[in-house]
Design a protein around this motif. Structure first.
Motif, mmCIF file in Angstrom:
data_model
loop_
_atom_site.group_PDB
_atom_site.id
_atom_site.type_symbol
_atom_site.label_atom_id
_atom_site.label_comp_id
_atom_site.label_asym_id
_atom_site.label_seq_id
_atom_site.Cartn_x
_atom_site.Cartn_y
_atom_site.Cartn_z
ATOM 1 N N GLN A 84 0.819 -1.210 0.000
ATOM 2 C CA GLN A 84 0.000 0.000 0.000
ATOM 3 C C GLN A 84 0.855 1.263 0.000
ATOM 4 N N GLU A 85 1.960 1.246 0.738
ATOM 5 C CA GLU A 85 2.851 2.407 0.769
ATOM 6 C C GLU A 85 3.463 2.673 -0.597
ATOM 7 N N ILE A 86 3.870 1.629 -1.282
ATOM 8 C CA ILE A 86 4.472 1.810 -2.604
ATOM 9 C C ILE A 86 3.433 2.340 -3.590
ATOM 10 N N TYR A 87 2.213 1.804 -3.559
ATOM 11 C CA TYR A 87 1.149 2.321 -4.437
ATOM 12 C C TYR A 87 0.909 3.802 -4.163
ATOM 13 N N THR A 88 0.815 4.156 -2.897
ATOM 14 C CA THR A 88 0.584 5.550 -2.514
ATOM 15 C C THR A 88 1.741 6.430 -2.983
ATOM 16 N N PHE A 89 2.954 5.958 -2.782
ATOM 17 C CA PHE A 89 4.135 6.723 -3.174
ATOM 18 C C PHE A 89 4.172 6.928 -4.693
ATOM 19 N N ILE A 90 3.803 5.890 -5.442
ATOM 20 C CA ILE A 90 3.781 5.995 -6.920
ATOM 21 C C ILE A 90 2.707 6.982 -7.357
ATOM 22 N N LYS A 91 1.538 6.929 -6.733
ATOM 23 C CA LYS A 91 0.452 7.852 -7.090
ATOM 24 C C LYS A 91 0.839 9.303 -6.802
ATOM 25 N N LEU A 92 1.495 9.525 -5.656
ATOM 26 C CA LEU A 92 1.928 10.875 -5.306
ATOM 27 C C LEU A 92 3.021 11.361 -6.253
ATOM 28 N N LYS A 93 3.868 10.449 -6.652
ATOM 29 C CA LYS A 93 4.975 10.789 -7.553
ATOM 30 C C LYS A 93 4.436 11.152 -8.941
ATOM 31 N N ASP A 94 3.424 10.409 -9.415
ATOM 32 C CA ASP A 94 2.850 10.648 -10.733
ATOM 33 C C ASP A 94 1.970 11.886 -10.778
ATOM 34 N N ALA A 95 1.433 12.274 -9.619
ATOM 35 C CA ALA A 95 0.496 13.410 -9.584
ATOM 36 C C ALA A 95 1.181 14.749 -9.706
#
Length: 169
Positions: A158-169
């Motif tokens: 979940q942390e990696i998904y969140t980190f990827i979403k924040l990075k892409d945003a």
């Protein structure tokens, strides 16, 4: 009865069980400390995994990286599981040897003096007790560590998904 009498009456089986107990407890403590340190270092573990992931990774790539990391953390737990499985069997082996020794004593000396076959019966009971004393904490520890790893894997993903979403945003 002191510990030396306990070991003497249990024979070689007790010595093997004591060695397994020490080895298993060290492994469980080591794995617990590793998992604890992994849980504390949230930012570092995400950065390490994101460095491995290529740009625009899909879900399967993330899961693969998480699976590889968790697999490396699982190393050593197999030994704890083996100890939890084998120790009652060693206790049973000691029981069989002790009963066999008691029957041999009975066949040689007869039933006139119970002290001749009491040693065999004592060995049978002591090794059974020792096998269970070793198995129970290893069984509980193994299941606790596996549950801890399952929770860690879920939160890590979940942390990696969140980190990827924040990075892409």
């Amino acid at each position: 009865m002191n510990i030396h009498q306990f070991i003497d009456q249990g024979g070689v089986i007790i010595l093997i069980l004591i060695a397994m107990l020490g080895f298993g407890l060290i492994i469980m403590l080591w794995k617990f400390l590793i998992l604890l340190s992994f849980m504390i270092k949230k930012k570092d573990r995400c950065k390490d995994c994101l460095e491995v992931l290529p740009q625009n990774s899909d879900i399967s790539m993330v899961e693969l990286v998480v699976h590889e990391k968790m697999h490396s953390l699982e190393r050593g737990l197999e030994s704890v599981k083996i100890i939890a499985t084998i120790s009652p069997l060693l206790g049973l082996l000691g029981t069989v040897i002790g009963i066999y020794t008691a029957f041999v004593s009975i066949s040689v000396h007869g039933l006139g003096d119970p002290s001749f076959f009491a040693d065999g019966i004592s060995m049978a009971m002591i090794t059974t007790i020792a096998g269970l004393i070793v198995a129970i904490p290893h069984y509980v520890g193994y299941n606790y560590l596996v549950a801890m790893m399952d929770k860690l894997e879920l939160s890590f993903t979940q942390e990696i998904y969140t980190f990827i979403k924040l990075k892409d945003a």
